[in-house]
Design a protein around this motif. Structure first.
Motif, PDB file in Angstrom:
ATOM      1  N   ASN A 113       0.843  -1.185   0.000  1.00 33.29           N
ATOM      2  CA  ASN A 113       0.000   0.000   0.000  1.00 33.29           C
ATOM      3  C   ASN A 113       0.884   1.243   0.000  1.00 33.29           C
ATOM      4  OD1 ASN A 113      -1.724   2.126   0.508  1.00 33.29           O
ATOM      5  ND2 ASN A 113      -2.757   1.150   2.235  1.00 33.29           N
ATOM      6  N   THR A 114       0.973   1.911  -1.126  1.00 32.10           N
ATOM      7  CA  THR A 114       1.844   3.084  -1.233  1.00 32.10           C
ATOM      8  C   THR A 114       1.269   4.310  -0.526  1.00 32.10           C
ATOM      9  OG1 THR A 114       0.894   3.651  -3.388  1.00 32.10           O
ATOM     10  CG2 THR A 114       2.886   2.287  -3.386  1.00 32.10           C
ATOM     11  N   HIS A 115       0.043   4.215  -0.046  1.00 35.78           N
ATOM     12  CA  HIS A 115      -0.551   5.318   0.718  1.00 35.78           C
ATOM     13  C   HIS A 115      -0.278   5.183   2.207  1.00 35.78           C
ATOM     14  CE1 HIS A 115      -2.518   6.936  -2.791  1.00 35.78           C
ATOM     15  NE2 HIS A 115      -2.922   5.719  -3.091  1.00 35.78           N
ATOM     16  N   ASP A 116       0.210   4.044   2.619  1.00 34.59           N
ATOM     17  CA  ASP A 116       0.603   3.797   4.006  1.00 34.59           C
ATOM     18  C   ASP A 116       2.107   4.028   4.087  1.00 34.59           C
ATOM     19  OD1 ASP A 116       1.598   2.606   6.367  1.00 34.59           O
ATOM     20  OD2 ASP A 116       0.087   1.035   6.357  1.00 34.59           O
ATOM     21  N   LYS A 117       2.507   5.154   4.683  1.00 31.38           N
ATOM     22  CA  LYS A 117       3.917   5.553   4.673  1.00 31.38           C
ATOM     23  C   LYS A 117       4.835   4.485   5.257  1.00 31.38           C
ATOM     24  CE  LYS A 117       6.918   9.351   6.089  1.00 31.38           C
ATOM     25  NZ  LYS A 117       6.992  10.616   6.802  1.00 31.38           N
ATOM     26  N   ARG A 118       4.432   3.865   6.338  1.00 32.31           N
ATOM     27  CA  ARG A 118       5.269   2.833   6.968  1.00 32.31           C
ATOM     28  C   ARG A 118       5.406   1.607   6.058  1.00 32.31           C
ATOM     29  NH1 ARG A 118       4.328   2.242  12.889  1.00 32.31           N
ATOM     30  NH2 ARG A 118       5.923   3.813  12.878  1.00 32.31           N
ATOM     31  N   ALA A 119       4.303   1.156   5.473  1.00 35.86           N
ATOM     32  CA  ALA A 119       4.342  -0.005   4.573  1.00 35.86           C
ATOM     33  C   ALA A 119       5.151   0.326   3.316  1.00 35.86           C
ATOM     34  CB  ALA A 119       2.929  -0.432   4.199  1.00 35.86           C
ATOM     35  N   TYR A 120       4.980   1.527   2.786  1.00 35.72           N
ATOM     36  CA  TYR A 120       5.706   1.974   1.601  1.00 35.72           C
ATOM     37  C   TYR A 120       7.210   2.010   1.883  1.00 35.72           C
ATOM     38  CZ  TYR A 120       6.817   5.089  -2.378  1.00 35.72           C
ATOM     39  OH  TYR A 120       7.323   5.651  -3.520  1.00 35.72           O
ATOM     40  N   ALA A 121       7.605   2.607   3.001  1.00 39.34           N
ATOM     41  CA  ALA A 121       9.019   2.684   3.373  1.00 39.34           C
ATOM     42  C   ALA A 121       9.599   1.285   3.581  1.00 39.34           C
ATOM     43  CB  ALA A 121       9.193   3.531   4.630  1.00 39.34           C
ATOM     44  N   SER A 122       8.863   0.423   4.248  1.00 40.53           N
ATOM     45  CA  SER A 122       9.323  -0.941   4.486  1.00 40.53           C
ATOM     46  C   SER A 122       9.486  -1.701   3.170  1.00 40.53           C
ATOM     47  CB  SER A 122       8.332  -1.663   5.402  1.00 40.53           C
ATOM     48  OG  SER A 122       8.737  -2.985   5.615  1.00 40.53           O
ATOM     49  N   GLY A 123       8.556  -1.510   2.252  1.00 40.21           N
ATOM     50  CA  GLY A 123       8.634  -2.161   0.950  1.00 40.21           C
ATOM     51  C   GLY A 123       9.837  -1.689   0.151  1.00 40.21           C
ATOM     52  N   ILE A 124      10.098  -0.395   0.169  1.00 41.27           N
ATOM     53  CA  ILE A 124      11.260   0.136  -0.544  1.00 41.27           C
ATOM     54  C   ILE A 124      12.545  -0.383   0.092  1.00 41.27           C
ATOM     55  CG2 ILE A 124      12.576   2.241  -1.033  1.00 41.27           C
ATOM     56  CD1 ILE A 124       9.868   3.638  -1.477  1.00 41.27           C
ATOM     57  N   HIS A 125      12.591  -0.425   1.415  1.00 43.23           N
ATOM     58  CA  HIS A 125      13.764  -0.937   2.117  1.00 43.23           C
ATOM     59  C   HIS A 125      14.037  -2.383   1.704  1.00 43.23           C
ATOM     60  CE1 HIS A 125      15.711  -2.316   6.083  1.00 43.23           C
ATOM     61  NE2 HIS A 125      16.634  -1.763   5.335  1.00 43.23           N
ATOM     62  N   ARG A 126      13.009  -3.225   1.702  1.00 45.94           N
ATOM     63  CA  ARG A 126      13.182  -4.626   1.283  1.00 45.94           C
ATOM     64  C   ARG A 126      13.657  -4.714  -0.167  1.00 45.94           C
ATOM     65  NH1 ARG A 126       8.223  -5.194   3.763  1.00 45.94           N
ATOM     66  NH2 ARG A 126       7.208  -5.594   1.777  1.00 45.94           N
ATOM     67  N   PHE A 127      13.067  -3.885  -1.019  1.00 47.15           N
ATOM     68  CA  PHE A 127      13.459  -3.859  -2.428  1.00 47.15           C
ATOM     69  C   PHE A 127      14.945  -3.540  -2.569  1.00 47.15           C
ATOM     70  CE2 PHE A 127      14.295  -1.225  -6.181  1.00 47.15           C
ATOM     71  CZ  PHE A 127      13.904  -2.071  -7.202  1.00 47.15           C
ATOM     72  N   LEU A 128      15.420  -2.513  -1.876  1.00 45.99           N
ATOM     73  CA  LEU A 128      16.826  -2.132  -1.960  1.00 45.99           C
ATOM     74  C   LEU A 128      17.735  -3.233  -1.424  1.00 45.99           C
ATOM     75  CD1 LEU A 128      16.581   1.626  -0.909  1.00 45.99           C
ATOM     76  CD2 LEU A 128      16.777   0.687  -3.240  1.00 45.99           C
ATOM     77  N   LEU A 129      17.329  -3.847  -0.320  1.00 45.66           N
ATOM     78  CA  LEU A 129      18.124  -4.947   0.243  1.00 45.66           C
ATOM     79  C   LEU A 129      18.234  -6.121  -0.736  1.00 45.66           C
ATOM     80  CD1 LEU A 129      16.917  -4.953   3.943  1.00 45.66           C
ATOM     81  CD2 LEU A 129      19.225  -4.398   3.122  1.00 45.66           C
ATOM     82  N   GLU A 130      17.169  -6.386  -1.473  1.00 43.04           N
ATOM     83  CA  GLU A 130      17.199  -7.473  -2.450  1.00 43.04           C
ATOM     84  C   GLU A 130      18.136  -7.166  -3.614  1.00 43.04           C
ATOM     85  OE1 GLU A 130      13.310  -8.773  -3.684  1.00 43.04           O
ATOM     86  OE2 GLU A 130      12.646  -8.993  -1.611  1.00 43.04           O
ATOM     87  N   ARG A 131      18.390  -5.886  -3.888  1.00 44.33           N
ATOM     88  CA  ARG A 131      19.306  -5.540  -4.968  1.00 44.33           C
ATOM     89  C   ARG A 131      20.731  -5.962  -4.638  1.00 44.33           C
ATOM     90  NH1 ARG A 131      14.947  -5.126  -5.796  1.00 44.33           N
ATOM     91  NH2 ARG A 131      15.512  -6.974  -6.917  1.00 44.33           N
ATOM     92  N   VAL A 132      21.084  -6.021  -3.362  1.00 43.44           N
ATOM     93  CA  VAL A 132      22.458  -6.351  -2.987  1.00 43.44           C
ATOM     94  C   VAL A 132      22.602  -7.805  -2.527  1.00 43.44           C
ATOM     95  CG1 VAL A 132      23.045  -3.991  -2.394  1.00 43.44           C
ATOM     96  CG2 VAL A 132      22.204  -5.504  -0.607  1.00 43.44           C
ATOM     97  N   ALA A 133      21.496  -8.522  -2.440  1.00 39.34           N
ATOM     98  CA  ALA A 133      21.545  -9.925  -1.977  1.00 39.34           C
ATOM     99  C   ALA A 133      22.171 -10.836  -3.001  1.00 39.34           C
ATOM    100  CB  ALA A 133      20.140 -10.390  -1.644  1.00 39.34           C
TER     101      ALA A 133
END
Length: 133
Positions: A113-133
């Motif tokens: 949910n991109t309208h939920d700031k916490r969920a959006y931030a958490s999703g982006i964080h996971r996405f970035l972490l997966e780029r370096v995995a």
């Protein structure tokens, strides 16, 4: 030493986006080494998302420079605060683009949910972490 992080989203200059990405990477990698910062930048469709981490005082200084940088507009701070350990310890500044890893597809596939700031931030964080995995 207290470690902190900041995660932000900003709009770039569409007419200069590719060149701005290259310039930002060169200066960020040099500057981040100097200030003992690490992180990851993703650029896609004129949008930047970046996680930056390191010593709180240095992070605040560099974040202030980013906020004043004309290559970034409409900056939204998605998350900020102390962290127990670095998330991107091997990267002065990692980088990906929508061509190699489409963020917006990832968010849709994960039903974030991109309208939920916490969920959006958490999703982006996971996405970035997966780029370096």
């Amino acid at each position: 030493m207290v470690l902190s992080h900041i995660l932000y989203r900003s709009s770039g200059r569409l007419d200069q986006f590719k060149q701005d990405c290259e310039d930002i990477l060169v200066s960020a990698r040099r500057q981040n080494q100097e200030y003992r910062l690490s992180g990851f930048l993703h650029a896609e469709d004129g949008i930047f998302v970046q996680w930056l981490e390191g010593p709180a005082e240095a992070l605040d200084f560099v974040a202030g420079k980013i906020l004043a940088d004309p290559r970034h507009r409409d900056i939204a701070i998605l998350a900020k605060g102390e962290i127990a350990e670095r998330q991107f310890p091997r990267w002065s500044m990692g980088f990906s683009t929508g061509e190699s890893a489409p963020l917006f597809e990832y968010l849709a596939e994960q039903d974030i949910n991109t309208h939920d700031k916490r969920a959006y931030a958490s999703g982006i964080h996971r996405f970035l972490l997966e780029r370096v995995a």
